[in-house]
Design an enzyme around this catalytic site. Sequence first.
Site, PDB file in Angstrom:
ATOM      1  N   TYR A 139     -24.625  -6.322  -2.550  1.00 50.82           N
ATOM      2  CA  TYR A 139     -25.556  -5.917  -1.499  1.00 50.82           C
ATOM      3  C   TYR A 139     -26.496  -7.078  -1.199  1.00 50.82           C
ATOM      4  CZ  TYR A 139     -29.110  -2.926   0.816  1.00 50.82           C
ATOM      5  OH  TYR A 139     -29.998  -2.359   1.691  1.00 50.82           O
ATOM      6  N   LYS A 169     -21.898  -5.555   1.206  1.00 49.17           N
ATOM      7  CA  LYS A 169     -22.790  -4.954   2.214  1.00 49.17           C
ATOM      8  C   LYS A 169     -23.774  -6.040   2.617  1.00 49.17           C
ATOM      9  CE  LYS A 169     -25.973  -1.032   2.883  1.00 49.17           C
ATOM     10  NZ  LYS A 169     -27.034  -1.736   3.609  1.00 49.17           N
TER      11      LYS A 169
END
Length: 324
Positions: A139, A169
């Site tokens: 992330y 992400k």
Amino acid sequence: MNRHDVDWAGYWPAASTPYAADGSVDELALTALMELYVSQGVHGVLVNGSTGEWFSQSPDERRRVAEVTVAAVAGRTPVVVGVTATTAAEASDLARHAERAGADGVLATVPPYVHPSPAESLAFYAEVSSATALPFMVYNWPRGVSVDLAQTPGLMQALADLPQVAAIKDSTGDWNAMVATTQAVADQVRVFGSFSHRKGLAIMAGLGGDGAIDGGGVGAPYGVPFYEAAQAGDLDLARFWVDKYQAISGRLVAPDYSGVFASPIAQLKVAMHLLDQPAGRLRAPLIELTDPAAIAAIAAILREAELPVSADREASVIAERGSW
């Protein structure tokens, strides 16, 4: 492990965590929220991410949120659990619990506050991603951790090369950097990024990219069919749905992921309450949005986007929040 080891794609909500008036995790509301997401046809769910307010929870609460979520979803869509922490040891422990709880994957940013170097970031992810057999999602969240992994040449590729990493992400505010990440690694790992607009549709059609993990899921009625149309190659239909999605997201969230009317999670929970969704309360250090003018403005945006907010519901939310 690579992109072919998971079927992660499409529109995922990053779930909020409903809190009761006494500050406790409202497990019944959390279960109801998961039922809502499943009924909307979302393609996956992330819990204990930034939108989930993990930062205000104890480790035991984070574990309980993971358990309740996995039980409520019951295998009907993938569940990825956020395990961000200030040390690799703590993040790894949360990841091992998520694996025992039955999660489909885990996700983490680099440690907040630490500002790790690229080498330190890679070492952190190597340790945490190898803590379990679960697929791992990197992330990149510069707004939250003040480190933008996408700005270091070759780093995203090195992260994608880690054995358990199956997805990234990328929530950088630098859209061109997100596109560069997509071009570099989308043939190797799943990429979730800023694709929920016409420019994003063009990138997915030309370079790759798999979906978006959207804070709270208010846009699910439009985000779900957008990604399904995009994946089916029906670009005209995808444009129709993504324009409807942008009528919400583009007016509530700035390009750097800040909120227009308040902090993003505060205005999200107002929107959820206006839609009569199980949002619950915020938990400190966040502060509830109670300004009637801001609530009315959010209600107007939702109505203009053809989401069901009645005048009575708007008045009720304003009155209720006036007593908080």
